[in-house]
Scaffold this active site. Structure first.
Site, PDB file in Angstrom:
ATOM      1  N   HIS A   4       1.925  25.375   7.475  1.00 22.13           N
ATOM      2  CA  HIS A   4       0.507  25.364   7.152  1.00 22.13           C
ATOM      3  C   HIS A   4      -0.287  24.982   8.398  1.00 22.13           C
ATOM      4  O   HIS A   4       0.227  24.346   9.298  1.00 22.13           O
ATOM      5  CB  HIS A   4       0.181  24.422   5.989  1.00 22.13           C
ATOM      6  N   HIS A  50      -3.930  23.294   9.768  1.00 20.16           N
ATOM      7  CA  HIS A  50      -5.117  22.495   9.474  1.00 20.16           C
ATOM      8  C   HIS A  50      -6.285  23.004  10.317  1.00 20.16           C
ATOM      9  O   HIS A  50      -6.130  23.205  11.521  1.00 20.16           O
ATOM     10  CB  HIS A  50      -4.907  21.031   9.871  1.00 20.16           C
TER      11      HIS A  50
END
Length: 138
Positions: A101, A103
Protein backbone atom coordinates in the site's frame (compact mmCIF):
# COMPACT_ATOMS: atom_id res chain seq x y z
CA UNK A 1 -5.65 -13.20 -5.50
CA UNK A 2 -6.76 -12.04 -2.07
CA UNK A 3 -5.77 -13.46 1.31
CA UNK A 4 -8.44 -14.35 3.87
CA UNK A 5 -6.44 -13.10 6.87
CA UNK A 6 -5.37 -9.76 5.32
CA UNK A 7 -7.16 -6.68 6.68
CA UNK A 8 -6.70 -4.76 3.42
CA UNK A 9 -8.10 -7.68 1.39
CA UNK A 10 -11.11 -7.63 3.75
CA UNK A 11 -11.51 -3.87 3.14
CA UNK A 12 -11.24 -4.39 -0.63
CA UNK A 13 -13.87 -7.18 -0.46
CA UNK A 14 -16.22 -4.94 1.56
CA UNK A 15 -16.06 -7.21 4.62
CA UNK A 16 -14.69 -4.28 6.65
CA UNK A 17 -16.13 -0.80 6.01
CA UNK A 18 -13.82 1.96 4.82
CA UNK A 19 -14.00 5.60 3.87
CA UNK A 20 -13.40 4.98 0.19
CA UNK A 21 -12.71 8.03 -1.95
CA UNK A 22 -12.00 6.26 -5.26
CA UNK A 23 -12.14 2.78 -6.71
CA UNK A 24 -11.50 1.18 -10.08
CA UNK A 25 -10.89 -2.40 -11.22
CA UNK A 26 -7.27 -2.38 -9.94
CA UNK A 27 -7.21 -0.14 -6.84
CA UNK A 28 -9.13 1.21 -3.90
CA UNK A 29 -8.20 4.56 -2.35
CA UNK A 30 -9.29 4.96 1.27
CA UNK A 31 -8.91 7.46 4.06
CA UNK A 32 -6.30 6.22 6.56
CA UNK A 33 -7.99 5.05 9.78
CA UNK A 34 -5.16 6.60 11.85
CA UNK A 35 -4.13 9.61 9.79
CA UNK A 36 -0.89 11.51 10.22
CA UNK A 37 -2.59 14.66 8.87
CA UNK A 38 -5.94 15.81 7.47
CA UNK A 39 -6.51 14.00 4.17
CA UNK A 40 -4.02 11.12 4.68
CA UNK A 41 -5.05 8.39 2.23
CA UNK A 42 -3.91 4.90 1.27
CA UNK A 43 -3.84 3.42 -2.21
CA UNK A 44 -4.47 -0.33 -2.09
CA UNK A 45 -4.01 -2.64 -5.06
CA UNK A 46 -6.99 -5.00 -5.20
CA UNK A 47 -4.66 -7.90 -5.88
CA UNK A 48 -2.73 -9.02 -2.80
CA UNK A 49 0.99 -8.22 -3.08
CA UNK A 50 3.05 -8.52 0.10
CA UNK A 51 5.41 -5.61 -0.66
CA UNK A 52 7.34 -3.86 -3.42
CA UNK A 53 9.40 -6.99 -4.02
CA UNK A 54 6.19 -8.87 -4.84
CA UNK A 55 4.29 -6.33 -6.99
CA UNK A 56 4.64 -6.52 -10.77
CA UNK A 57 5.96 -3.57 -12.76
CA UNK A 58 2.71 -2.98 -14.68
CA UNK A 59 0.63 -2.68 -11.49
CA UNK A 60 3.29 -0.50 -9.88
CA UNK A 61 3.20 1.83 -12.89
CA UNK A 62 -0.59 2.10 -12.77
CA UNK A 63 -0.39 2.74 -9.03
CA UNK A 64 1.99 5.66 -9.44
CA UNK A 65 -0.16 7.12 -12.22
CA UNK A 66 -3.13 6.98 -9.85
CA UNK A 67 -1.01 8.47 -7.04
CA UNK A 68 -0.28 11.56 -9.15
CA UNK A 69 -4.01 12.05 -9.85
CA UNK A 70 -4.94 11.61 -6.17
CA UNK A 71 -2.11 13.95 -5.10
CA UNK A 72 -3.46 16.72 -7.35
CA UNK A 73 -6.97 16.16 -5.95
CA UNK A 74 -5.65 16.39 -2.38
CA UNK A 75 -3.87 19.65 -3.18
CA UNK A 76 -6.98 21.12 -4.82
CA UNK A 77 -9.45 19.98 -2.17
CA UNK A 78 -7.35 20.55 0.96
CA UNK A 79 -4.95 23.34 -0.07
CA UNK A 80 -2.06 21.46 1.55
CA UNK A 81 1.41 23.00 1.43
CA UNK A 82 3.13 19.80 0.32
CA UNK A 83 2.75 16.03 0.21
CA UNK A 84 4.73 12.97 1.26
CA UNK A 85 4.40 9.71 -0.62
CA UNK A 86 5.43 6.89 1.68
CA UNK A 87 5.63 3.16 1.06
CA UNK A 88 7.19 0.82 3.65
CA UNK A 89 8.62 -2.65 2.96
CA UNK A 90 9.40 -5.05 5.79
CA UNK A 91 9.00 -4.68 9.53
CA UNK A 92 12.37 -2.92 9.86
CA UNK A 93 11.07 -0.21 7.49
CA UNK A 94 7.82 0.26 9.40
CA UNK A 95 5.50 -2.00 7.38
CA UNK A 96 2.74 -3.25 9.69
CA UNK A 97 0.20 -4.55 7.15
CA UNK A 98 1.79 -6.95 4.70
CA UNK A 99 -0.37 -5.98 1.72
CA UNK A 100 1.44 -3.47 -0.52
CA UNK A 101 0.00 0.00 0.00
CA UNK A 102 1.05 3.57 -0.59
CA UNK A 103 0.47 6.46 1.81
CA UNK A 104 -0.25 9.95 0.47
CA UNK A 105 0.19 12.32 3.39
CA UNK A 106 -0.78 15.96 2.83
CA UNK A 107 1.58 18.31 4.65
CA UNK A 108 0.69 21.60 6.26
CA UNK A 109 2.87 24.39 7.61
CA UNK A 110 3.38 23.66 11.31
CA UNK A 111 2.10 20.05 11.26
CA UNK A 112 3.72 17.53 13.61
CA UNK A 113 4.75 14.88 11.05
CA UNK A 114 8.45 14.07 11.00
CA UNK A 115 10.21 11.93 8.40
CA UNK A 116 13.87 12.38 9.27
CA UNK A 117 16.96 10.22 9.28
CA UNK A 118 20.53 10.71 10.33
CA UNK A 119 22.69 11.52 7.34
CA UNK A 120 25.98 9.68 6.88
CA UNK A 121 29.10 10.59 4.97
CA UNK A 122 29.78 8.67 1.77
CA UNK A 123 33.39 8.43 2.93
CA UNK A 124 32.12 5.82 5.44
CA UNK A 125 30.94 3.60 2.58
CA UNK A 126 32.51 1.89 -0.39
CA UNK A 127 30.28 3.78 -2.82
CA UNK A 128 31.95 2.36 -5.93
CA UNK A 129 31.43 -1.24 -4.80
CA UNK A 130 27.83 -0.49 -3.81
CA UNK A 131 27.21 1.17 -7.20
CA UNK A 132 28.69 -1.80 -9.07
CA UNK A 133 26.72 -4.35 -7.01
CA UNK A 134 23.45 -2.53 -7.69
CA UNK A 135 24.20 -2.15 -11.40
CA UNK A 136 24.95 -5.88 -11.61
CA UNK A 137 21.65 -6.71 -9.89
CA UNK A 138 19.72 -4.57 -12.41
Amino acid sequence: MRKEDCIFCKIINGDIPSNTIYENSDFKVIMDASPATKGHVLILPKEHFKDIYDIDAETAGKLFQLASVVARALKEALHCDGLNILQNNGSIAGQTVFHFHMHLIPRYEGDTVTLKWEEHSVEDMDVEKIRQDIRKAL
